[in-house]
Design an enzyme around this catalytic site. Structure first.
Site, PDB file in Angstrom:
ATOM      1  N   SER A   1       4.616   0.513   8.200  1.00 28.99           N
ATOM      2  CA  SER A   1       3.364   1.150   8.488  1.00 28.99           C
ATOM      3  C   SER A   1       2.868   2.497   8.763  1.00 28.99           C
ATOM      4  O   SER A   1       3.718   2.708   9.959  1.00 28.99           O
ATOM      5  CB  SER A   1       2.433  -0.017   9.265  1.00 28.99           C
TER       6      SER A   1
ATOM      7  N   TYR B   1      -0.597   5.090   4.175  1.00 33.78           N
ATOM      8  CA  TYR B   1      -2.461   5.274   3.773  1.00 33.78           C
ATOM      9  C   TYR B   1      -2.382   7.092   4.352  1.00 33.78           C
ATOM     10  O   TYR B   1      -1.900   8.075   4.730  1.00 33.78           O
ATOM     11  CB  TYR B   1      -2.547   4.884   5.522  1.00 33.78           C
TER      12      TYR B   1
ATOM     13  N   THR C   1      -1.549   2.058   0.412  1.00 31.58           N
ATOM     14  CA  THR C   1      -2.520   1.346   0.001  1.00 31.58           C
ATOM     15  C   THR C   1      -3.696   1.660   0.025  1.00 31.58           C
ATOM     16  O   THR C   1      -4.330   2.583   0.107  1.00 31.58           O
ATOM     17  CB  THR C   1      -2.668   0.751   1.974  1.00 31.58           C
TER      18      THR C   1
ATOM     19  N   LYS D   1      -0.589  -0.972  -3.504  1.00 29.29           N
ATOM     20  CA  LYS D   1      -1.323  -2.599  -2.520  1.00 29.29           C
ATOM     21  C   LYS D   1      -2.588  -2.516  -2.809  1.00 29.29           C
ATOM     22  O   LYS D   1      -3.021  -1.579  -2.411  1.00 29.29           O
ATOM     23  CB  LYS D   1      -0.698  -2.089  -1.709  1.00 29.29           C
TER      24      LYS D   1
ATOM     25  N   HIS E   1      -6.217  -7.441   1.379  1.00 29.40           N
ATOM     26  CA  HIS E   1      -5.466  -6.844   3.346  1.00 29.40           C
ATOM     27  C   HIS E   1      -5.559  -8.259   3.539  1.00 29.40           C
ATOM     28  O   HIS E   1      -5.861  -7.995   4.576  1.00 29.40           O
ATOM     29  CB  HIS E   1      -6.528  -5.840   3.296  1.00 29.40           C
TER      30      HIS E   1
END
Length: 418
Positions: free
Chosen positions: A157, A182, A208, A290, A314
């Site tokens: 992440s 992100y 994402t 995603k 999520h």
């Protein structure tokens, strides 16, 4: 990519060397085959050794509460709004039942597969879970070591508690890893982070889409708990030269200005389809989007030249009352055919959950909360125990339902709507 990362299901567990939390001999590798973790546990019981914690991965959320502060537990286990989407994810799995077939000779099984050029011993990846240091001090480093020992690819992440380079070092040079983005609204910072990820050996980019701003999350709000404004889960931007160039003082010397620069940079701004070429320009590997739930969005991803989508809500953390990811999966698969790879996450807890998603058309499944709960229970060994338990369950259930490989599964393997 090392050939070692493509171990077959019959010998993949040989990659799981290292100390075992269940009392197994730390000097000897486990017996071949994911299912043999079951044998290890039973044999260790002859000496009075029990697993470090339950092998029922559906129970881990409750017991993880005992290992975590209220804020950390709420952040990990919580959901958006009333939790309706979180519950819907599990209810969707209950509506689909495997229909076992007999006398098909599935004793020798091979779970291995290749997804977007990544060879993996089973169609399972570790989903990106941020701020893992609130779960265990070693955080993503422990997860990386456990993933490498079992051979399962991890997806790191952007909200990691450790830098890209630190996690890559812990993961090892030849182990398959993907990077989750992100998407920052500062192009220079975005390009810098992507460049670092590629140099550190991350091969696939997972973007994402569904968390461009945080949802209404009562568990976090009631604790007034958000890790990012405390400088947790910010190791990647705070170590990034392009990000640091925009600060008067380093984050180490003055935390608050760094936090106030980063938080609005990765939240509060939705991107658009016409911005996807920017990512393609700055990432030369596969790109996966995603958070796709609508078939039209999946088609647009394919039209935009993306390589894959992850059907995901999520884990119920973003839109309260949204469709269950498993319910969305068949329509997405039908919409894109073989134009892109379709992956899946949200609500996965057991081996049978993985099989159901594969039967409905997913090429691979991302697992999140279970391994994070394992991290809370026992750090690296806890993650390893969860992974070996899940893969053993997957291996055994695949065979007992009458199949040799994941490719044997189809919607006909299920009775749906029950």
């Amino acid at each position: 990519m090392s050939e070692a990362s493509g171990v077959s299901g019959t010998d993949a567990a040989e990659t799981g060397e290292g100390g075992e939390a269940n009392g197994a001999n730390a000097e000897a590798p486990p017996a071949p085959g994911f299912a043999n973790y079951q044998n290890d546990i039973y044999l260790n019981g002859l000496d009075g050794s029990l697993p470090p914690f339950t092998t029922d991965l559906t129970l881990l959320g409750s017991s993880a509460r005992e290992h975590l502060d209220p804020g950390a537990f709420g952040y990990l286990a919580g959901a958006a709004g009333s939790g309706a989407t979180h519950r819907a994810n599990r209810e969707a799995f209950e509506r689909h039942r495997l229909v076992p077939r007999m006398l098909r000779g599935p004793a020798a099984r091979d779970l291995s597969t290749t997804v977007l050029g990544t060879r993996m011993p089973a169609p399972v990846l570790l989903a990106p879970v941020g701020v893992q240091s609130i779960i265990h001090p070693d955080g993503e480093l422990a997860t990386a070591r456990a993933a490498a020992s079992v051979g399962v690819p991890m997806v790191l992440s952007t909200a990691s508690s450790h830098t890209i380079e630190q996690v890559a070092e812990a993961h090892g040079p030849d182990n398959p890893r993907w990077f989750q983005l992100y998407w920052p609204n500062d192009d220079d910072v975005c390009v810098s982070i992507l460049d670092r990820a590629r140099k550190a050996g991350f091969t696939t980019l997972v973007v994402t889409l569904d968390t461009w701003t945080l949802a209404w999350r009562p568990q976090d709000l009631d604790q007034s708990y958000l890790p990012f404004i405390r400088g947790i889960g910010t190791a990647i931007p705070f170590s990034d030269p392009a990000f640091r160039a925009g600060l008067d003082k380093s984050p180490e010397d003055d935390l608050i200005p760094a936090v106030l620069r980063w938080v609005p940079m990765f939240t509060g701004t939705d991107h658009s389809w016409d911005q996807l070429p920017f990512l393609r320009q700055h990432w030369d590997g596969p790109i996966v989007l995603k958070g796709v739930l609508h078939p039209d969005d999946a088609r647009r991803a394919a039209d935009a030249g993306m390589d894959g989508v992850v059907v995901s809500n999520h884990g119920g953390r973003q839109v309260d009352g949204a469709i269950a990811s498993l319910d969305a999966l068949p329509q997405v698969v039908e919409a894109v055919g073989d134009r892109v790879e379709v992956l899946f996450d949200s609500g996965v807890r057991t081996g049978s959950d993985v099989l159901k998603a594969l039967a409905l058309g997913a090429r691979a499944v991302l697992v999140g909360r279970p391994y994070a709960y394992g991290l809370a229970h026992g750090g690296e060994d806890g993650v390893r125990h969860v992974l070996r338990s899940l893969l053993a369950d997957l291996d055994l259930t695949l065979g007992l339902s009458g199949h040799r490989t994941p490719a044997d599964l189809s919607p006909g393997s299920l009775q749906s709507g029950v």
